[in-house]
Design a protein around this motif. Structure first.
Motif, PDB file in Angstrom:
ATOM      1  N   LYS A  93     -35.547 -14.738 -19.014  1.00 14.25           N
ATOM      2  CA  LYS A  93     -35.108 -15.296 -17.743  1.00 14.25           C
ATOM      3  C   LYS A  93     -36.053 -14.892 -16.626  1.00 14.25           C
ATOM      4  CE  LYS A  93     -31.452 -15.097 -14.339  1.00 14.25           C
ATOM      5  NZ  LYS A  93     -30.428 -14.234 -13.795  1.00 14.25           N
ATOM      6  N   GLU A  97     -38.247 -17.420 -14.386  1.00 19.09           N
ATOM      7  CA  GLU A  97     -38.111 -17.430 -12.933  1.00 19.09           C
ATOM      8  C   GLU A  97     -39.475 -17.258 -12.267  1.00 19.09           C
ATOM      9  OE1 GLU A  97     -35.230 -14.360 -12.222  1.00 19.09           O
ATOM     10  OE2 GLU A  97     -33.549 -15.760 -12.307  1.00 19.09           O
ATOM     11  N   GLN A  98     -40.314 -16.389 -12.822  1.00 19.82           N
ATOM     12  CA  GLN A  98     -41.659 -16.190 -12.296  1.00 19.82           C
ATOM     13  C   GLN A  98     -42.478 -17.476 -12.421  1.00 19.82           C
ATOM     14  OE1 GLN A  98     -42.950 -13.734 -10.622  1.00 19.82           O
ATOM     15  NE2 GLN A  98     -45.023 -14.510 -10.579  1.00 19.82           N
ATOM     16  N   ALA A 100     -41.311 -20.533 -12.503  1.00 17.68           N
ATOM     17  CA  ALA A 100     -40.764 -21.494 -11.550  1.00 17.68           C
ATOM     18  C   ALA A 100     -41.270 -21.188 -10.146  1.00 17.68           C
ATOM     19  CB  ALA A 100     -39.238 -21.472 -11.586  1.00 17.68           C
ATOM     20  N   PHE A 101     -41.347 -19.920  -9.788  1.00 17.14           N
ATOM     21  CA  PHE A 101     -41.850 -19.510  -8.476  1.00 17.14           C
ATOM     22  C   PHE A 101     -43.306 -19.953  -8.311  1.00 17.14           C
ATOM     23  CE2 PHE A 101     -43.985 -16.282  -5.834  1.00 17.14           C
ATOM     24  CZ  PHE A 101     -43.268 -16.437  -4.663  1.00 17.14           C
TER      25      PHE A 101
END
Length: 144
Positions: A93, A97-98, A100-101
């Motif tokens: 996860k 998330e990284q 997506a950032f």
């Protein structure tokens, strides 16, 4: 008689055994339909050791602990496995998330680059023409 013996036993090499055949043999042995010796004769396998290796690789028996793999686990073992799975999922996860950032930042930077190019060269890069306008432009270009 000679033809029957030739048909029954065919000398084979390791390359001849497909994965589906291996799994079928392992399944037959584990369900008790045939023994290892019977399977070697039935399928023309030269060595008993070959079938034992397949049982070790693809079977449902833990050869190190001498127990079936589908044997029930203690609650502590289940908890430990679930905790390890949770840690793995948390790592995945965080990684996603990284990503997506970074993807969001790239999109912002690309938008800024397009804005700068539009201002610098005084052209509409983002202009989307409706289908009827684009065909009219093609006709005009063909006439010239």
């Amino acid at each position: 008689m000679e033809n029957l013996e030739e048909i029954r036993y065919i000398k084979r090499t390791q390359k001849d055994y497909s994965m589906s055949l291996k799994l079928e043999i392992v399944n037959e042995i584990e369900t008790g339909k045939v023994t290892i010796s019977e399977s070697t004769k039935k399928y023309g396998i030269q060595s008993r050791k070959t079938v034992v290796e397949w049982l070790r690789k693809f079977g449902n028996f833990d050869w190190d602990n001498q127990t079936p793999l589908n044997m029930s686990k203690s609650p502590e073992q289940k908890i430990m496995e679930l905790e390890a799975q949770v840690k793995l999922l948390e790592k995945q996860k965080a990684f996603l998330e990284q990503q997506a950032f970074v993807a969001d930042k790239k999109a912002i930077i690309f938008d800024m680059m397009i804005d700068i190019a539009e201002q610098e060269y005084k052209i509409d890069i983002r202009k989307n023409l409706p289908p009827e306008q684009s065909t009219n432009l093609k006709k005009k270009n063909n006439k010239q």
